[in-house]
Write a protein that holds these residues in place. Structure first.
Motif, short mmCIF file in Angstrom:
data_model
loop_
_atom_site.label_atom_id
_atom_site.label_comp_id
_atom_site.label_asym_id
_atom_site.label_seq_id
_atom_site.Cartn_x
_atom_site.Cartn_y
_atom_site.Cartn_z
N GLU A 254 0.72 -1.16 -0.02
CA GLU A 254 0.02 -0.13 -0.08
C GLU A 254 0.91 1.25 -0.16
OE1 GLU A 254 -3.63 2.27 2.51
OE2 GLU A 254 -2.68 0.37 3.21
N LEU A 255 2.03 1.21 0.78
CA LEU A 255 2.70 2.36 0.88
C LEU A 255 3.20 2.61 -0.56
CD1 LEU A 255 4.63 4.41 2.36
CD2 LEU A 255 6.36 2.69 2.69
N HIS A 256 3.69 1.64 -1.47
CA HIS A 256 4.30 1.76 -2.67
C HIS A 256 3.35 2.57 -3.69
CE1 HIS A 256 5.10 0.30 -6.86
NE2 HIS A 256 6.58 0.64 -6.38
N ARG A 257 1.93 1.98 -3.65
CA ARG A 257 0.80 2.49 -4.28
C ARG A 257 0.63 3.76 -4.01
NH1 ARG A 257 -4.15 3.48 -3.60
NH2 ARG A 257 -4.17 2.33 -1.43
N LEU A 258 0.32 4.26 -2.61
CA LEU A 258 0.29 5.64 -2.11
C LEU A 258 1.48 6.70 -2.59
CD1 LEU A 258 -0.93 4.83 1.45
CD2 LEU A 258 -2.40 5.96 -0.36
N TYR A 259 2.66 6.25 -2.62
CA TYR A 259 3.76 6.95 -2.85
C TYR A 259 3.68 7.42 -4.32
CZ TYR A 259 8.26 8.68 -3.51
OH TYR A 259 9.40 9.80 -3.77
N ASN A 260 3.46 6.36 -5.14
CA ASN A 260 3.40 6.71 -6.60
C ASN A 260 2.27 7.61 -6.94
OD1 ASN A 260 6.01 5.20 -8.28
ND2 ASN A 260 5.22 3.69 -6.73
N GLU A 261 1.09 7.47 -6.26
CA GLU A 261 0.13 8.33 -6.42
C GLU A 261 0.31 9.80 -6.14
OE1 GLU A 261 -3.72 6.76 -5.25
OE2 GLU A 261 -3.39 4.86 -6.10
#
Length: 231
Positions: A121-128
């Motif tokens: 989730e951190l990876h997804r949030l960061y890229n968004e």
């Protein structure tokens, strides 16, 4: 303003006392996107100890007033000067840090994602967040900021309306960015690495915390100083 009370807003306080942002970040009190609401609302919503927070805040303010400090009052400078500061300081930082830090976020997902599920989730949030901020800064630098600088030289109601229209979505984008940061903070326990974290893991969290701090200051200057004067 000598003593801060629960009726003051975080935005008002940080304008007068910039170092209050450190206390607010530590207490997770929003001073940028939601900074225009009285502290009393935050105290009630978050069940925070009003006396403890206000005592800490006012003690820090008294100490700061009695010490030598060289802080720019951004509400007193020309909009063009503030814009140049935002671009050269905060935009430049994000333009350099977002792609570099993204590699670390991906690396710890690849190495530790199986054991630490929140890293997906951190990876997804960061890229968004990265895409949101990159597009946001381009819009500001190409559209909104030049209009504000032109208005400073040649003010007119027509140009002001144009600025307000161009600026229309920026506030919503700030809120969205703030929500990404809040969620990243939540799932990482305040960017606190696990006990068994490797150096890359620790570096990633430390840089995320720095990015959060810088972005809050960045959004505060735009929402509560630059754009507020054009409202």
């Amino acid at each position: 303003m000598g003593t801060f009370t629960a009726e003051h807003t975080p935005a008002e306080i940080v304008k007068l006392f910039p170092k209050a942002s450190d206390l607010f970040k530590r207490r997770r009190i929003d001073f940028c996107c939601g900074g225009d609401k009285p502290l009393s609302e935050t105290f009630t919503k978050r069940n925070l100890n009003e006396t403890a927070v206000l005592t800490e805040l006012n003690d820090a303010y008294d100490t700061w007033q009695n010490s030598d400090h060289d802080v720019v009052d951004w509400s007193a400078v020309h909009p063009s000067e503030l814009i140049d500061h935002i671009v050269s300081t905060h935009h430049a930082y994000l333009n350099e840090e977002l792609p570099a830090l993204g590699k670390f976020v991906t690396k710890i997902l690849r190495v530790h994602g199986e054991k630490h599920k929140h890293l997906q989730e951190l990876h997804r949030l960061y890229n968004e967040f990265k895409v949101e901020m990159e597009e946001h800064m381009i819009k500001e630098e190409n559209e909104v900021f030049p209009l504000i600088k032109e208005y400073e030289k040649n003010p007119s109601e027509e140009l002001l309306n144009h600025i307000r229209k161009a600026n229309g979505g920026l506030g919503d984008e700030h809120v969205a960015a703030g929500n990404f940061l809040k969620r990243m903070n939540e799932i990482t326990n305040g960017f606190e690495p696990p006990i068994d974290a490797c150096n890359s893991y620790r570096i990633t969290y430390a840089r995320l915390a720095d990015m959060e701090s810088d972005t809050y200051e960045h959004v505060h200057l735009e929402n509560n100083v630059l754009f507020k004067n054009l409202a």
